[in-house]
Every structure is written in structure tokens, then in C-alpha cells.
Design an enzyme around this catalytic site. Structure first.
Site, PDB file in Angstrom:
ATOM      1  N   ASP A  21       0.829  -1.213   0.000  1.00 48.09           N
ATOM      2  CA  ASP A  21       0.000   0.000   0.000  1.00 48.09           C
ATOM      3  C   ASP A  21       0.860   1.259   0.000  1.00 48.09           C
ATOM      4  OD1 ASP A  21      -2.214  -1.586   0.019  1.00 48.09           O
ATOM      5  OD2 ASP A  21      -3.009  -0.886   1.921  1.00 48.09           O
TER       6      ASP A  21
ATOM      7  N   ASP B  41       7.891   4.091   8.844  1.00 52.67           N
ATOM      8  CA  ASP B  41       7.294   4.040  10.187  1.00 52.67           C
ATOM      9  C   ASP B  41       6.780   2.653  10.563  1.00 52.67           C
ATOM     10  OD1 ASP B  41       4.949   3.975   8.679  1.00 52.67           O
ATOM     11  OD2 ASP B  41       3.978   5.624   9.739  1.00 52.67           O
TER      12      ASP B  41
ATOM     13  N   CYS C 285       0.024   5.668  11.643  1.00 56.01           N
ATOM     14  CA  CYS C 285      -0.447   6.122  10.330  1.00 56.01           C
ATOM     15  C   CYS C 285      -1.701   6.983  10.405  1.00 56.01           C
ATOM     16  CB  CYS C 285      -0.738   4.926   9.434  1.00 56.01           C
ATOM     17  SG  CYS C 285       0.626   3.770   9.244  1.00 56.01           S
TER      18      CYS C 285
END
Length: 363
Positions: free
Chosen positions: A212, A218, A356
């Protein structure tokens, strides 16, 4: 384009004035009308609000209902603002501190270009007109100066120590679906121009299966203090993640930060692996405008994708024995931080994690 005169990208552990978080609604990305994941978001929002104010960004049709969830909590504000999905780490502004001649610092924001993680060919959805305005609108709401960059960059693609060092992955920022024609040097110049970055540490790949975002850092490796990073790690040499983490470790061990310090690397155990269940796919509404979720897909689960708030961290939980092992690592390297664990499977089903969905605004 106009750039800050003297910018600094604060570290995420520096004191926050507030947090921004989106609200999940897309029926083609969140199962069962997004109800299961919304319950998880409520837990994340409430956990953050223990330590700092939270702004929840919602659509017009959800504004009244979401407001009722938090009506008794004065540290939570529900803001009507259109989005295409809830990933404010990537669509929100990157807040910077800009220093002037009198040495006073003010908070401003950088609005990097957003193309839904890959544009029309490889992006996660085909229309991102709302998300492309999220950063601008937040800066308008906060009456902060907006700087715009042509660099395609999401907040989850970078981690900074607050002292001029940034970590990212080649898989993401050098991807043809982000910045075709940009060289590594040009990207570093742009990061210096808008964020005050003096040194970039490039890791080759993000974690396995992160299609994705094309390897957001992160999920793989982030700063926890200057000179200290946590790294997503598995000891299973048969796992395709093993070689990715090993290569990142070798680069970090040979690297130093902008101030010449060698990195201390702390390994966080990789949970799982986990896979998308058949019933989790059946709850989705079919669409030709968003990435298609399939049963049996490996999910992107990582303890690196935690969110630091004032005096605490919000840690994803996936079940024993991984949770307790990760918590032990955090307790060792961040002994003065409280730990709040939130079950994160419903979030990772949508392609991301707790970090996120959040965006911190420095004080």
C-alpha cells in the site's frame, strides 16, 4: 516555491500541543460499514486524550454521531473536514518550527504533494481530491503559514531525530510512482530546504508486504531519541522479512547521524505473521476505485508503528507472546513513558497502523 527561512523538523517525542486523527468511513477499505474499526479508533482517541488534546476529522454525515461519542471529554474536538480516507499521518501537514532573527520559533506547516501512495496506476485509490487539501485546510484552521512542496512525500515515509537527521526508504521516496526524475540528491535538497534536514539515512526496503505504502519507514525503523532507533526484527531466517531487517541493521550499524553519533539499534519483535481472513473480506463493499483486499494476504503488523504522545506511547497490540516482548523493549528504552496498548488488527486490515492515523502538532 517559497521555503522557510530557518526550518527545523521537531522530533515526535517533543511536547505536543495536540493530535490530529482521521475517522474511517470508506466501505471498500473498512469492513462492515467501518463499524469494527471505528470502535478501535474510539479506543485510540480516548487513550491519546489522557495525555493531550485530540482533533478528530470527520465528514459532514458522521459529524453529529462522532461528536456524541466524545461529548463528555473536553480534550476531544470533532472537526468537520472532507477526506478520502483517514490516514492523517500522510495527508496532514508536516509541522515544522521556523526560527527568525530574534531567535523566536513559530509553528508552521509543510504541505507536501500527495498522490494516494502511487498515483493513478499504483495508488490505493483513484480519486484523492479531498485528501490533497487536508494539510492546507488544517493549516487554515490553525492559522499557520503553509509552505508547499512539489515533492511527493507522506509523513509515514520519514522519521526524524529533531536534530537534523532523517531516516527513509529508497523503496518509497525513490519509487517511480512518487517522484520520477528526482535524484537522491534532489530529494535531500528538498528535505533540507523545507524541513531543515542535514543528513538522510537511506534504508533499501520497508517491511515485507507493505504494498500500500511502498515501504513506509514508520513500520520498519524510527527514532525514539537522538541516536537511538527501534527496528522491526525477526530471527526467522525463512521469513522474507529477515533479509530486509538484516540489511537495514547493517546500514544503521555503519551509519552516523547529523552530529556524528553512531546509532544504538533496539530490535522490536515482529508479531505474527497475520493474514486476512475470509470473513474480513466479505464485509467489504466491492469497488473499482480502491485497492482490492483479498483473503490470505499477509497483513502489515509492526510494533514500530507506535505513536508517542506527551509522557506516554500508544502501542499497537496483537496478542501474546509478541505484545509482552515488545512492551519489555519499550520499558527498557523509554523508562519514563507510560504505555497504553490498543488492539490494532482492525487498523492494519485497512493498510496501516496507529502511527499512520495520527498527526502530531508540536507545541
Amino acid at each position: 516555491m517559497e521555503a522557510p527561512t530557518c526550518a527545523r523538523l521537531p522530533a515526535e517525542w517533543e511536547h505536543h500541543s495536540q493530535t490530529w486523527i482521521g475517522w474511517p468511513e470508506r466501505p471498500d477499505n473498512w469492513r462492515e460499514g467501518a463499524k469494527p474499526v471505528q470502535n478501535t479508533f474510539v479506543k485510540v482517541i480516548q487513550a491519546i486524550s489522557e495525555f493531550e488534546p485530540v482533533n478528530v476529522v470527520v465528514s459532514t454525515k458522521q459529524w453529529k454521531q462522532v461528536g456524541s461519542f466524545f461529548s463528555d471529554n473536553k480534550r476531544i474536538r470533532v472537526v468537520e473536514l472532507s477526506t478520502d480516507d483517514c490516514w492523517l499521518r500522510d495527508t496532514g501537514p508536516v509541522f515544522i518550527k521556523e526560527r527568525y532573527r530574534n531567535l523566536q520559533s513559530t509553528i508552521q506547516g509543510v504541505d507536501f504533494t500527495f498522490n494516494a501512495w502511487g498515483g493513478l496506476i499504483e495508488g490505493c485509490y483513484s480519486n484523492w481530491e479531498h485528501d490533497s487539501l487536508v494539510a492546507w485546510k488544517i493549516l487554515e484552521l490553525e492559522r499557520l503559514k503553509r509552505y508547499a512542496s512539489n515533492l511527493v512525500l507522506e509523513g509515514g515515509a520519514i522519521s526524524c531525530d529533531g536534530e537534523g537527521t532523517l531516516i527513509t526508504t529508497e523503496e518509497c521516496l525513490l519509487n517511480r510512482n512518487r517522484n520520477p526524475g528526482w535524484t537522491r540528491y534532489q530529494i535531500e535538497e528538498e528535505l533540507n530546504k523545507f524541513l531543515g534536514i542535514d543528513k538522510v539515512v537511506w534504508l533499501p526496503l520497508g517491511i515485507y508486504g507493505d504494498y500500500d505504502t511502498n515501504g513506509h519507514v514508520d513500520n520498519l525503523c524510527v527514532f525514539v531519541e537522538p541516536g537511538k532507533v527501534v527496528l522491526h526484527w525477526t530471527d526467522d531466517q525463512t521469513d522474507p522479512q529477515y533479509q530486509r531487517s538484516l540489511e537495514a541493521l547493517h546500514i544503521l550499524e555503519r551509519s552516523s547521524d547529523a552530529k556524528g553519533r553512531r546509532f544504538a539499534v533496539y530490535k522490536l519483535p515482529a508479531p505474527g505473521p497475520f493474514y486476512r481472513d475470509e470473513h474480513e473480506v466479505r464485509g467489504l463493499v466491492c469497488s473499482n476505485t480502491a485497492v482490492i483486499r483479498k483473503a490470505g494476504e499477509r497483513l502489515v503488523a509492526s510494533y514500530v508503528n507506535f505513536y508517542p504522545v506527551n509522557d506516554a506511547i500508544i502501542m499497537p497490540s496483537f496478542g501474546e507472546p509478541w505484545d509482552s516482548k515488545a512492551e519489555t523493549v519499550f520499558e527498557r528504552i523509554l523508562p519514563n513513558k507510560q504505555i497504553r496498548k490498543v488492539p490494532a488488527r482492525e487498523i492494519i486490515l485497512g493498510g496501516g497502523g496507529i502511527h499512520c492515523i495520527t498527526q502530531h502538532q508540536p507545541e
